[in-house]
Write a protein that holds these residues in place. Structure first.
Motif, PDB file in Angstrom:
ATOM      1  N   TRP A  37       0.880  -1.018   0.041  1.00 57.86           N
ATOM      2  CA  TRP A  37      -0.066   0.046   0.082  1.00 57.86           C
ATOM      3  C   TRP A  37       0.903   1.300  -0.016  1.00 57.86           C
ATOM      4  O   TRP A  37       1.877   1.409   0.522  1.00 57.86           O
ATOM      5  CB  TRP A  37      -1.021   0.087   1.368  1.00 57.86           C
ATOM      6  CG  TRP A  37      -1.920  -0.968   1.405  1.00 57.86           C
ATOM      7  CD1 TRP A  37      -1.410  -2.387   2.079  1.00 57.86           C
ATOM      8  CD2 TRP A  37      -3.049  -1.380   0.609  1.00 57.86           C
ATOM      9  NE1 TRP A  37      -2.577  -3.122   1.757  1.00 57.86           N
ATOM     10  CE2 TRP A  37      -3.406  -2.695   1.045  1.00 57.86           C
ATOM     11  CE3 TRP A  37      -3.893  -0.547  -0.212  1.00 57.86           C
ATOM     12  CZ2 TRP A  37      -4.640  -3.073   0.393  1.00 57.86           C
ATOM     13  CZ3 TRP A  37      -4.727  -1.062  -0.932  1.00 57.86           C
ATOM     14  CH2 TRP A  37      -5.325  -2.311  -0.338  1.00 57.86           C
ATOM     15  N   VAL A  38       0.304   2.230  -0.561  1.00 57.68           N
ATOM     16  CA  VAL A  38       1.115   3.659  -0.555  1.00 57.68           C
ATOM     17  C   VAL A  38       0.060   4.573   0.221  1.00 57.68           C
ATOM     18  O   VAL A  38      -1.268   4.863  -0.126  1.00 57.68           O
ATOM     19  CB  VAL A  38       1.314   4.161  -1.865  1.00 57.68           C
ATOM     20  CG1 VAL A  38       1.805   5.692  -1.910  1.00 57.68           C
ATOM     21  CG2 VAL A  38       2.108   3.291  -2.763  1.00 57.68           C
ATOM     22  N   LEU A  39       0.390   5.213   1.320  1.00 63.23           N
ATOM     23  CA  LEU A  39      -0.363   5.895   2.149  1.00 63.23           C
ATOM     24  C   LEU A  39       0.415   7.424   1.593  1.00 63.23           C
ATOM     25  O   LEU A  39       1.408   8.138   1.851  1.00 63.23           O
ATOM     26  CB  LEU A  39      -0.208   5.811   3.487  1.00 63.23           C
ATOM     27  CG  LEU A  39      -0.923   4.552   4.167  1.00 63.23           C
ATOM     28  CD1 LEU A  39      -0.047   3.605   3.491  1.00 63.23           C
ATOM     29  CD2 LEU A  39      -0.434   4.659   5.770  1.00 63.23           C
ATOM     30  N   VAL A  40      -0.705   8.291   1.011  1.00 68.48           N
ATOM     31  CA  VAL A  40      -0.626   9.545   0.425  1.00 68.48           C
ATOM     32  C   VAL A  40      -0.750  10.724   1.448  1.00 68.48           C
ATOM     33  O   VAL A  40      -1.946  10.489   1.852  1.00 68.48           O
ATOM     34  CB  VAL A  40      -0.907   9.898  -0.911  1.00 68.48           C
ATOM     35  CG1 VAL A  40      -0.776  11.218  -1.517  1.00 68.48           C
ATOM     36  CG2 VAL A  40      -0.778   8.786  -1.906  1.00 68.48           C
ATOM     37  N   TRP A  41       0.224  11.514   1.815  1.00 71.30           N
ATOM     38  CA  TRP A  41      -0.147  12.402   2.914  1.00 71.30           C
ATOM     39  C   TRP A  41       0.535  13.827   2.606  1.00 71.30           C
ATOM     40  O   TRP A  41       1.205  13.968   1.765  1.00 71.30           O
ATOM     41  CB  TRP A  41       0.354  11.917   4.197  1.00 71.30           C
ATOM     42  CG  TRP A  41       1.806  11.495   4.560  1.00 71.30           C
ATOM     43  CD1 TRP A  41       2.220  10.544   3.936  1.00 71.30           C
ATOM     44  CD2 TRP A  41       2.466  12.440   5.236  1.00 71.30           C
ATOM     45  NE1 TRP A  41       3.643  10.649   4.573  1.00 71.30           N
ATOM     46  CE2 TRP A  41       3.945  12.029   5.057  1.00 71.30           C
ATOM     47  CE3 TRP A  41       2.578  13.867   5.591  1.00 71.30           C
ATOM     48  CZ2 TRP A  41       4.879  12.512   5.678  1.00 71.30           C
ATOM     49  CZ3 TRP A  41       3.517  14.323   6.350  1.00 71.30           C
ATOM     50  CH2 TRP A  41       4.855  13.686   6.375  1.00 71.30           C
ATOM     51  N   ASN A  42       0.258  14.706   3.641  1.00 67.15           N
ATOM     52  CA  ASN A  42       0.960  16.127   3.725  1.00 67.15           C
ATOM     53  C   ASN A  42       0.494  16.827   4.951  1.00 67.15           C
ATOM     54  O   ASN A  42      -0.758  16.471   5.405  1.00 67.15           O
ATOM     55  CB  ASN A  42       0.033  16.829   2.352  1.00 67.15           C
ATOM     56  CG  ASN A  42      -0.100  18.300   2.545  1.00 67.15           C
ATOM     57  OD1 ASN A  42      -0.679  18.601   3.481  1.00 67.15           O
ATOM     58  ND2 ASN A  42      -0.228  18.876   1.472  1.00 67.15           N
ATOM     59  N   ASN A  43       1.485  17.463   5.412  1.00 69.60           N
ATOM     60  CA  ASN A  43       1.038  18.112   6.621  1.00 69.60           C
ATOM     61  C   ASN A  43       0.952  19.640   6.133  1.00 69.60           C
ATOM     62  O   ASN A  43       1.879  20.370   5.692  1.00 69.60           O
ATOM     63  CB  ASN A  43       2.592  18.091   7.524  1.00 69.60           C
ATOM     64  CG  ASN A  43       2.402  18.772   8.699  1.00 69.60           C
ATOM     65  OD1 ASN A  43       1.603  19.721   8.725  1.00 69.60           O
ATOM     66  ND2 ASN A  43       3.348  18.588   9.732  1.00 69.60           N
ATOM     67  N   PRO A  44      -0.237  20.134   6.544  1.00 74.01           N
ATOM     68  CA  PRO A  44      -0.733  21.287   5.868  1.00 74.01           C
ATOM     69  C   PRO A  44       0.293  22.501   6.713  1.00 74.01           C
ATOM     70  O   PRO A  44       0.267  23.692   6.207  1.00 74.01           O
ATOM     71  CB  PRO A  44      -2.270  21.633   6.286  1.00 74.01           C
ATOM     72  CG  PRO A  44      -2.555  20.420   7.007  1.00 74.01           C
ATOM     73  CD  PRO A  44      -1.309  19.470   7.037  1.00 74.01           C
ATOM     74  N   LYS A  45       0.712  22.102   7.719  1.00 72.10           N
ATOM     75  CA  LYS A  45       1.517  23.171   8.623  1.00 72.10           C
ATOM     76  C   LYS A  45       2.814  23.391   7.864  1.00 72.10           C
ATOM     77  O   LYS A  45       3.601  24.552   8.053  1.00 72.10           O
ATOM     78  CB  LYS A  45       1.709  22.991  10.015  1.00 72.10           C
ATOM     79  CG  LYS A  45       0.452  22.971  10.521  1.00 72.10           C
ATOM     80  CD  LYS A  45       0.500  22.783  12.178  1.00 72.10           C
ATOM     81  CE  LYS A  45      -0.920  22.745  13.171  1.00 72.10           C
ATOM     82  NZ  LYS A  45      -0.511  22.388  14.398  1.00 72.10           N
ATOM     83  N   LEU A  46       3.389  22.345   7.097  1.00 70.27           N
ATOM     84  CA  LEU A  46       4.649  22.335   6.590  1.00 70.27           C
ATOM     85  C   LEU A  46       4.757  22.294   5.070  1.00 70.27           C
ATOM     86  O   LEU A  46       5.863  23.034   4.517  1.00 70.27           O
ATOM     87  CB  LEU A  46       5.464  21.171   6.966  1.00 70.27           C
ATOM     88  CG  LEU A  46       5.631  21.114   8.464  1.00 70.27           C
ATOM     89  CD1 LEU A  46       6.450  19.895   8.875  1.00 70.27           C
ATOM     90  CD2 LEU A  46       6.419  22.263   9.078  1.00 70.27           C
TER      91      LEU A  46
END
Length: 100
Positions: A37-46
């Motif tokens: 699996w690939v978990l796609v994410w992003n930290n909106p603060k960074l």
């Protein structure tokens, strides 16, 4: 079992241990199982909204890693590894022909 920020895989980490070519492995701490699996994410603060980071997960760690990212509001989507690699291959520009 918390992944460390400096251990976040990206597409450039489609290699085995110590950067040697091999099968991509799960991002779960200490896990050496092949990624499914690939978990796609992003930290909106960074990160800017379009920036995407990835963690890889085996079947066993998918739920735990997804929950870790979801609780923080970081998780954008979870895709099967084969689907992710196919999409990335289609997004890559074609290689330039070798010069004669």
């Amino acid at each position: 079992m918390t992944p460390q920020d400096d251990q976040q895989p990206s597409l450039s980490l489609f290699a085995g241990a110590a950067g040697q070519p091999g099968s991509p492995i799960c991002s779960g701490k200490g896990c050496r199982t092949a990624a499914a699996w690939v978990l796609v994410w992003n930290n909106p603060k960074l990160h800017t909204p379009e920036r995407r980071k990835t963690w890889l997960a085996c079947d066993e760690h998918r739920e735990h890693l997804s929950r870790f990212l979801s609780v923080r509001g970081f998780l954008k989507e979870v895709l099967p590894f084969a689907e992710w690699t196919e999409a990335e291959a289609q997004a890559q520009p074609p290689a330039a022909p070798p010069e004669a």
